[in-house]
Design an enzyme around this catalytic site. Structure first.
Site, short mmCIF file in Angstrom:
data_model
loop_
_atom_site.label_atom_id
_atom_site.label_comp_id
_atom_site.label_asym_id
_atom_site.label_seq_id
_atom_site.Cartn_x
_atom_site.Cartn_y
_atom_site.Cartn_z
N LYS A 1 1.23 -13.03 -0.49
CA LYS A 1 1.54 -13.62 0.82
C LYS A 1 1.83 -12.59 1.90
O LYS A 1 2.58 -12.82 2.83
CB LYS A 1 2.72 -14.63 0.75
N SER A 2 1.19 -11.43 1.73
CA SER A 2 1.38 -10.36 2.72
C SER A 2 0.11 -10.12 3.53
O SER A 2 0.03 -9.12 4.25
CB SER A 2 1.78 -9.06 2.01
N GLY A 3 -0.90 -10.96 3.36
CA GLY A 3 -2.14 -10.75 4.10
C GLY A 3 -3.31 -10.35 3.20
O GLY A 3 -4.32 -9.84 3.68
N THR B 1 -5.57 -12.15 1.58
CA THR B 1 -6.83 -12.87 1.83
C THR B 1 -7.56 -12.24 3.02
O THR B 1 -8.78 -12.01 2.97
CB THR B 1 -6.54 -14.36 2.15
N TRP B 2 -6.81 -11.97 4.06
CA TRP B 2 -7.39 -11.36 5.27
C TRP B 2 -7.97 -9.98 4.94
O TRP B 2 -9.10 -9.65 5.30
CB TRP B 2 -6.28 -11.26 6.32
N HIS C 1 -1.80 -7.56 -7.59
CA HIS C 1 -0.49 -7.80 -6.98
C HIS C 1 0.58 -6.96 -7.69
O HIS C 1 1.77 -7.10 -7.41
CB HIS C 1 -0.10 -9.28 -7.08
N ARG D 1 4.31 -6.91 4.17
CA ARG D 1 4.69 -7.73 5.32
C ARG D 1 6.20 -7.90 5.36
O ARG D 1 6.85 -7.87 4.29
CB ARG D 1 4.02 -9.10 5.10
N ARG E 1 -2.69 -20.49 6.70
CA ARG E 1 -1.69 -21.37 7.33
C ARG E 1 -1.66 -21.02 8.80
O ARG E 1 -2.65 -21.22 9.49
CB ARG E 1 -0.33 -21.18 6.62
P1 A3P Z 1 1.38 -17.64 6.69
O1 A3P Z 1 1.72 -18.48 5.52
O2 A3P Z 1 2.57 -16.96 7.29
O3 A3P Z 1 0.57 -18.32 7.70
P2 A3P Z 1 -2.01 -13.85 1.22
O4 A3P Z 1 -3.41 -13.77 1.68
O5 A3P Z 1 -1.46 -12.52 0.77
O6 A3P Z 1 -1.82 -14.94 0.26
O7 A3P Z 1 -1.13 -14.18 2.52
C1 A3P Z 1 -1.25 -15.42 3.14
C2 A3P Z 1 -0.79 -15.27 4.56
O8 A3P Z 1 -1.82 -14.62 5.33
C3 A3P Z 1 -0.59 -16.64 5.21
O9 A3P Z 1 0.45 -16.44 6.17
C4 A3P Z 1 -1.93 -16.87 5.87
O10 A3P Z 1 -1.89 -17.82 6.92
C5 A3P Z 1 -2.26 -15.48 6.36
N1 A3P Z 1 -3.71 -15.29 6.54
C6 A3P Z 1 -4.71 -15.73 5.74
N2 A3P Z 1 -5.89 -15.39 6.24
C7 A3P Z 1 -5.65 -14.74 7.39
C8 A3P Z 1 -6.50 -14.15 8.39
N3 A3P Z 1 -7.81 -14.20 8.27
N4 A3P Z 1 -5.92 -13.55 9.43
C9 A3P Z 1 -4.57 -13.50 9.56
N5 A3P Z 1 -3.71 -14.04 8.65
C10 A3P Z 1 -4.25 -14.64 7.58
#
Ligand code: A3P
Length: 341
Positions: free
Chosen positions: A90-92, A94-95, A154, A177, A307
């Protein structure tokens, strides 16, 4: 390295799901059961048994993941050209998966192409989580992946196999994050699969260091120190910096991966196209990310990875006391390290 190998390294990686034909079955390793059963648990502290974790070599992990970490330490061998993305969940992740993948494949697959893999595959289907593959006994699919392999973990650096943590082949890109936003994001995410874990319970595990892959401060400091010691092998990023200037960070990524953008690419706006392709808005609205799921032990729907993606959402969920507590933990743990959020 011969010429054709070098050129194939410049064209990959292949999207993981395109290379995995699904013929290797799920078969979790059983030989570590006794070793796992003897590991300490957090159950005395955690009020919710769904938050049960085992401590392996100082790292708290879900019980079903521990055998995979042991198996990975024993048998994973890095190859020249391997790139490993590492993160606290949950630190970004996926992005960053999407950005690194799009940056690395741009010669073979330009970001504006309608046939780009990221328009038909979730980023987690492009970049595999090695921890999960080992946990379910499907690590042989990694051997079948052509080089260069782009993979994700992770796990903290301290428990990774030496051929990842010590190099020399493998490059590591790390993202972390602000833990206040991370815990809120984690709770929303887990809540979709396990609605009976409260934010307060989740928060406690993060503060006491027993959330998955934790303590989060050791996770961050391990990669932080490695990036300072070996900046050409370990790149350290934060979600907040990425959001502030994604174009700059994509250029930095390309440079780090040995594939800097050419003047022609810069003039053609390729960097901006990659950022646009991987933007939250774009990925979230793709059909492939509105349906389907990831995971074996739990199913996480593809849409739960996207999200609101902002800095500071914690103010809507944490009390001022909770925020103060996490800030104080960071202040204490990161003191003297040179790292701060
Ligand atoms: P939030 O829940 O604060 O919105 P991970 O990818 O490590 O699981 O982290 C998920 C977090 O990254 C979520 O944050 C999600 O919305 C955000 N996220 C996913 N895809 C993203 C993107 N393309 N750009 C920016 N943030 C993204």
């Amino acid at each position: 390295m011969v010429g054709s190998e070098t050129s194939s390294l410049l064209h990959g990686p292949v999207a993981f799901k395109d290379a995995d034909d699904g013929t290797i079955p799920v078969h979790p390793p059983t030989e570590y059961a006794a070793a796992v059963a003897s590991l300490p648990t957090n159950l005395n502290h955690a009020s919710n048994s769904k938050l049960k974790r085992r401590c392996y070599q100082g790292v708290w992990v879900r019980e079903e993941w521990a055998p995979g970490i042991m198996a990975m330490q024993r048998s994973f061998a890095a190859r020249p050209g391997d790139v490993v993305l590492a993160s606290v969940p949950k630190s970004g992740t996926t992005w960053l998966k999407a950005l690194i993948f799009a940056t690395m494949v741009r010669a073979a697959c330009p970001p504006a192409s309608p046939a780009h893999p990221l328009r038909r595959l979730n980023p987690h289907d492009c970049v595999p989580l090695v921890d999960r593959l080992f946990a379910v006994g499907r690590e042989a699919v990694l051997d079948a992946l052509p080089s260069p392999r782009l993979m994700c973990t992770h796990m903290p650096l301290s428990v990774l196999p030496p051929s990842i943590s010590g190099g020399p082949y493998c490059k590591i890109v790390y993202i972390c994050r602000d833990p206040k936003d991370m815990v809120v994001s984690l709770w929303h995410f887990i809540n979709r699969a396990q609605p009976d874990i409260s934010l307060q319970e989740m928060f406690e595990t993060v503060c006491e260091g027993t959330s998955n892959g934790g303590p989060f401060w050791d996770h961050i400091l391990g990669y932080w120190r490695a990036s300072n010691a070996e900046p050409s092998r370990v790149l350290f990023l934060t979600y907040e910096q990425m959001l502030q200037d994604p174009l700059d960070k994509v250029r930095k990524l390309a440079q780090f991966l040995g594939r800097p953008f050419s003047d022609t690419e810069e003039e053609a706006g390729v960097v901006a196209e990659i950022v646009e392709l991987c933007s939250l808005e774009n990925l979230k609205n793709l059909e492939v990310n509105k349906k389907g799921s990831q995971g074996v032990f739990f199913k996480f729907s593809h849409d739960s990875y996207f999200r609101n993606g902002v800095v500071g959402d914690w103010v809507n969920h944490l009390t001022p006391e909770m925020a103060k507590r996490l800030d104080a933990i960071c202040e204490e743990k990161f003191r003297g390290s040179g790292f701060t959020f």
